[in-house]
Write a protein that holds these residues in place. Sequence first.
Motif, PDB file in Angstrom:
ATOM      1  N   GLY A  40       0.436  -1.227   0.150  1.00 33.65           N
ATOM      2  CA  GLY A  40       0.098   0.055   0.093  1.00 33.65           C
ATOM      3  C   GLY A  40       0.702   1.264  -0.010  1.00 33.65           C
ATOM      4  N   LEU A  41       2.161   1.146   0.399  1.00 33.79           N
ATOM      5  CA  LEU A  41       2.902   2.586   0.480  1.00 33.79           C
ATOM      6  C   LEU A  41       4.065   2.383  -0.453  1.00 33.79           C
ATOM      7  CD1 LEU A  41       3.111   2.778   4.425  1.00 33.79           C
ATOM      8  CD2 LEU A  41       1.686   4.089   2.785  1.00 33.79           C
ATOM      9  N   LEU A  42       4.063   1.322  -1.203  1.00 31.87           N
ATOM     10  CA  LEU A  42       5.313   1.178  -2.225  1.00 31.87           C
ATOM     11  C   LEU A  42       4.926   0.936  -3.408  1.00 31.87           C
ATOM     12  CD1 LEU A  42       8.082   1.549  -2.609  1.00 31.87           C
ATOM     13  CD2 LEU A  42       8.446  -0.610  -1.919  1.00 31.87           C
ATOM     14  N   GLY A  43       4.519   1.816  -4.395  1.00 32.71           N
ATOM     15  CA  GLY A  43       4.192   1.549  -5.864  1.00 32.71           C
ATOM     16  C   GLY A  43       4.864   2.654  -6.782  1.00 32.71           C
ATOM     17  N   VAL A  44       5.051   1.995  -8.008  1.00 35.85           N
ATOM     18  CA  VAL A  44       5.454   3.161  -8.874  1.00 35.85           C
ATOM     19  C   VAL A  44       4.691   2.875 -10.216  1.00 35.85           C
ATOM     20  CG1 VAL A  44       7.155   1.520  -9.946  1.00 35.85           C
ATOM     21  CG2 VAL A  44       7.774   3.818 -10.068  1.00 35.85           C
ATOM     22  N   TYR A  58       5.332   8.130  -7.935  1.00 37.26           N
ATOM     23  CA  TYR A  58       5.173   7.364  -6.559  1.00 37.26           C
ATOM     24  C   TYR A  58       3.740   7.290  -6.330  1.00 37.26           C
ATOM     25  CZ  TYR A  58       5.183   6.545  -1.461  1.00 37.26           C
ATOM     26  OH  TYR A  58       4.965   6.100  -0.266  1.00 37.26           O
ATOM     27  N   ARG A  59       3.249   6.026  -6.132  1.00 39.36           N
ATOM     28  CA  ARG A  59       1.497   5.927  -5.650  1.00 39.36           C
ATOM     29  C   ARG A  59       1.565   5.145  -4.530  1.00 39.36           C
ATOM     30  NH1 ARG A  59      -3.039   4.350 -10.075  1.00 39.36           N
ATOM     31  NH2 ARG A  59      -4.514   3.545  -8.634  1.00 39.36           N
ATOM     32  N   PRO A  60       1.350   6.011  -3.517  1.00 38.17           N
ATOM     33  CA  PRO A  60       0.734   5.171  -2.254  1.00 38.17           C
ATOM     34  C   PRO A  60      -0.713   5.043  -2.142  1.00 38.17           C
ATOM     35  CG  PRO A  60       1.148   7.574  -1.583  1.00 38.17           C
ATOM     36  CD  PRO A  60       1.578   7.233  -3.100  1.00 38.17           C
ATOM     37  N   GLU A  61      -1.214   3.837  -1.675  1.00 35.56           N
ATOM     38  CA  GLU A  61      -2.755   3.788  -1.563  1.00 35.56           C
ATOM     39  C   GLU A  61      -3.170   3.353  -0.397  1.00 35.56           C
ATOM     40  OE1 GLU A  61      -3.508   0.636  -4.599  1.00 35.56           O
ATOM     41  OE2 GLU A  61      -3.273   1.952  -6.250  1.00 35.56           O
ATOM     42  N   LEU A 102      -8.166   4.864  -2.154  1.00 39.90           N
ATOM     43  CA  LEU A 102      -7.777   6.225  -2.139  1.00 39.90           C
ATOM     44  C   LEU A 102      -6.341   6.288  -2.526  1.00 39.90           C
ATOM     45  CD1 LEU A 102      -8.198   9.255  -1.624  1.00 39.90           C
ATOM     46  CD2 LEU A 102      -7.830   8.765   0.756  1.00 39.90           C
ATOM     47  N   TYR A 103      -6.068   7.084  -3.648  1.00 36.80           N
ATOM     48  CA  TYR A 103      -4.479   6.976  -3.777  1.00 36.80           C
ATOM     49  C   TYR A 103      -4.036   8.413  -3.961  1.00 36.80           C
ATOM     50  CZ  TYR A 103      -6.071   7.057  -8.767  1.00 36.80           C
ATOM     51  OH  TYR A 103      -6.540   7.163  -9.902  1.00 36.80           O
ATOM     52  N   GLY A 104      -2.581   8.452  -3.832  1.00 35.58           N
ATOM     53  CA  GLY A 104      -2.002   9.735  -4.091  1.00 35.58           C
ATOM     54  C   GLY A 104      -0.876   9.408  -5.182  1.00 35.58           C
ATOM     55  N   LEU A 105      -0.612  10.775  -6.136  1.00 35.27           N
ATOM     56  CA  LEU A 105       0.476  10.760  -7.069  1.00 35.27           C
ATOM     57  C   LEU A 105       1.451  11.628  -6.750  1.00 35.27           C
ATOM     58  CD1 LEU A 105      -1.920  10.211  -9.933  1.00 35.27           C
ATOM     59  CD2 LEU A 105      -0.654   8.430  -9.052  1.00 35.27           C
ATOM     60  N   LEU A 106       2.553  11.386  -6.618  1.00 43.08           N
ATOM     61  CA  LEU A 106       3.588  12.304  -6.613  1.00 43.08           C
ATOM     62  C   LEU A 106       4.788  12.015  -7.525  1.00 43.08           C
ATOM     63  CD1 LEU A 106       4.939  14.880  -5.036  1.00 43.08           C
ATOM     64  CD2 LEU A 106       5.859  12.942  -3.303  1.00 43.08           C
ATOM     65  N   GLY A 107       5.114  12.952  -8.457  1.00 45.38           N
ATOM     66  CA  GLY A 107       6.097  12.560  -9.600  1.00 45.38           C
ATOM     67  C   GLY A 107       6.764  13.580 -10.301  1.00 45.38           C
ATOM     68  N   TYR A 108       6.955  13.522 -11.667  1.00 48.78           N
ATOM     69  CA  TYR A 108       7.588  14.218 -12.476  1.00 48.78           C
ATOM     70  C   TYR A 108       6.906  14.050 -13.823  1.00 48.78           C
ATOM     71  CZ  TYR A 108      11.176  16.992 -14.701  1.00 48.78           C
ATOM     72  OH  TYR A 108      12.002  17.980 -15.360  1.00 48.78           O
ATOM     73  N   ALA A 109       6.805  14.813 -14.283  1.00 53.04           N
ATOM     74  CA  ALA A 109       5.796  14.902 -15.798  1.00 53.04           C
ATOM     75  C   ALA A 109       6.698  15.755 -17.307  1.00 53.04           C
ATOM     76  CB  ALA A 109       4.528  15.201 -16.036  1.00 53.04           C
ATOM     77  N   GLN A 110       6.749  15.187 -18.010  1.00 56.09           N
ATOM     78  CA  GLN A 110       6.970  16.351 -19.409  1.00 56.09           C
ATOM     79  C   GLN A 110       5.822  16.341 -20.389  1.00 56.09           C
ATOM     80  OE1 GLN A 110       7.992  15.068 -22.717  1.00 56.09           O
ATOM     81  NE2 GLN A 110       8.602  17.331 -23.411  1.00 56.09           N
ATOM     82  N   LEU A 111       5.850  17.607 -20.652  1.00 57.63           N
ATOM     83  CA  LEU A 111       4.492  17.897 -21.692  1.00 57.63           C
ATOM     84  C   LEU A 111       4.943  18.408 -22.791  1.00 57.63           C
ATOM     85  CD1 LEU A 111       1.233  18.046 -21.822  1.00 57.63           C
ATOM     86  CD2 LEU A 111       1.378  20.265 -20.435  1.00 57.63           C
ATOM     87  N   ASP A 112       4.559  18.185 -23.894  1.00 55.44           N
ATOM     88  CA  ASP A 112       4.526  18.806 -25.058  1.00 55.44           C
ATOM     89  C   ASP A 112       3.046  19.254 -25.485  1.00 55.44           C
ATOM     90  OD1 ASP A 112       7.154  18.117 -25.325  1.00 55.44           O
ATOM     91  OD2 ASP A 112       6.982  16.414 -26.398  1.00 55.44           O
TER      92      ASP A 112
END
Length: 193
Positions: free
Chosen positions: A61-65, A109-112, A120-130
């Motif tokens: 639940g706390l460790l996901g990618v 990183y996706r904890p649930e 219920l989940y969160g998303l925390l990361g990095y994105a590149q957008l064109d």
Amino acid sequence: MKTFLSAGAVLALLASPVLADNQRGPYVGVGAVMVSGDSRTPYDKAEMPALELSAGYKYNGLLGVEGRIGLGVNDDRDDSSDYFVTEQEDNASLSEIGREVDQYAAVYYRPELINQKARLYGLLGYAQLDTVVTRWEGNSSETTDDSLSGSSYGLGVGWYVTDHLNFNAEYRQLANTDDNRFETLSLQFDYRF
């Protein structure tokens, strides 16, 4: 939509007192996304649709990618936003601005928090957008490609459709920089192996 997600999150957590990670392992998903932009830019009041594919792995639940890629499916035309009106004051021949997502990629990183009915989940990361902006002046146009990257984060709620299939609704800051901010609302299905 934010109220809907908040209410769904509370209901998901109250649905069952058991919070156990019963969905470990790899998963894939597909979703429909609406990307909106910052009001200080050509993306003022933009609603740019995209198709998103995702793949991830949950260890617990706390460790996901999770990785995601998105492709724009249509442009959004603007001839009335505050940004357009200001631009048209400087250039009277400007008749329309087209905005669209070309593509994007993100890693999270996706904890649930999981119970027997929902997650219920969160998303925390990095994105590149064109993105692509087209300025129409009469019969001619000028196209500008923009690329930006930055922090990305969000919150989602998922409901179990079957033992392996989930339906998710989420809000996300797709890319945040000093000059631009792109937000998304999405509906997705994911399949857990």
